[in-house]
Design an enzyme around this catalytic site. Structure first.
Site, mmCIF file in Angstrom:
data_model
loop_
_atom_site.group_PDB
_atom_site.id
_atom_site.type_symbol
_atom_site.label_atom_id
_atom_site.label_comp_id
_atom_site.label_asym_id
_atom_site.label_seq_id
_atom_site.Cartn_x
_atom_site.Cartn_y
_atom_site.Cartn_z
ATOM 1 N N ASP A 291 -86.012 -78.083 4.955
ATOM 2 C CA ASP A 291 -86.891 -79.120 5.474
ATOM 3 C C ASP A 291 -86.531 -80.410 4.736
ATOM 4 O O ASP A 291 -85.803 -80.387 3.732
ATOM 5 C CB ASP A 291 -88.344 -78.726 5.235
ATOM 6 N N ASP B 26 -91.671 -76.940 2.178
ATOM 7 C CA ASP B 26 -92.780 -77.253 1.280
ATOM 8 C C ASP B 26 -94.158 -77.063 1.875
ATOM 9 O O ASP B 26 -95.144 -77.178 1.151
ATOM 10 C CB ASP B 26 -92.670 -78.722 0.841
ATOM 11 N N ASP C 262 -88.824 -84.024 4.569
ATOM 12 C CA ASP C 262 -89.959 -84.725 3.952
ATOM 13 C C ASP C 262 -90.818 -83.763 3.142
ATOM 14 O O ASP C 262 -91.286 -82.754 3.664
ATOM 15 C CB ASP C 262 -90.816 -85.393 5.027
#
Length: 218
Positions: free
Chosen positions: A7, A164, A9
């Protein structure tokens, strides 16, 4: 060697300050109260359209304004790079993984143009063999299709996904791949509430975690 998809951001980069800036530029033009950086982090994760929808909801903007505000938001996104920083240890970890022969990719809900723009600005785009954004396919995470596409583009080898958020955790679970959870990003729930294979808070640990998971899988 493994195929490792990340991922973006909240995982590799802290882009919230830049996204906060463009969101507040849009709101200021409407003569509305600005949102906080904390709200911005809460709104990130499901792509630009959902971000704008959440932003509208926070300021009581009607649904009829979604398309107009989304277009304004996205038009500013490509240049939203100057406040974004790479999390500590990320570059060294990526370079180690590449040196060990792994192929690396990106699967993000950020639109693909600003994805490429920020990676080029941060000078880490060369470390990735494939990139998939929130608009690369008709669907986006947590639908596993973009993640599957990223893995397919990387060829053969064991699959690992690094993210995250709760969106990433669901994506990894639906894709049926081991999920490595970076705990200092934009997650919206407790670590023990998110399905994950391993969790870490320091990117210096990532290469060792990858080695251990590959040994276990073998």
């Amino acid at each position: 060697m493994a195929r490792i998809v990340f991922d973006l951001d909240g995982t590799l980069i802290d882009s919230a300050p830049d996204i906060h800036g463009i969101a507040n530029t849009v709101l200021a033009q409407e003569g509305l109260e600005l949102i906080s950086l904390e709200q911005t982090r809460d709104f990130i994760g499901n792509g630009a359209a959902i971000f704008v929808s959440r932003m509208r909801g926070a300021r009581g903007i009607p649904d009829s304004e979604q398309a107009r505000l989304l277009a304004d938001f996205v038009a500013r996104y490509d240049d939203a790079v100057h406040l974004t920083v790479i999390y500590p240890g990320v570059v060294a970890a990526l370079e180690t993984l590449k040196a060990e022969g792994h192929s690396l990719g990106i699967c993000t809900n950020k639109p693909i143009r600003p994805c490429r723009s920020v990676l080029e600005h941060l000078k880490i785009d060369h470390l990735f063999d494939t990139m998939w954004g929130g608009d690369s396919l008709p669907v986006h995470k947590p639908d596993p299709a973009p993640l599957h596409a990223a893995f397919e583009a990387l060829g053969e080898g064991p699959r690992l996904y690094v993210g995250d958020s709760d969106v990433d955790a669901e994506t990894g679970e639906r894709a049926g791949v081991p999920f490595l959870l970076f705990t200092l990003g934009y997650r919206k729930c407790a670590v023990d509430e998110m399905p994950h294979t391993v969790a870490f808070d320091d990117f210096a640990a990532l290469p060792t975690l990858v080695r251990d998971l590959l040994v276990e899988a073998a």
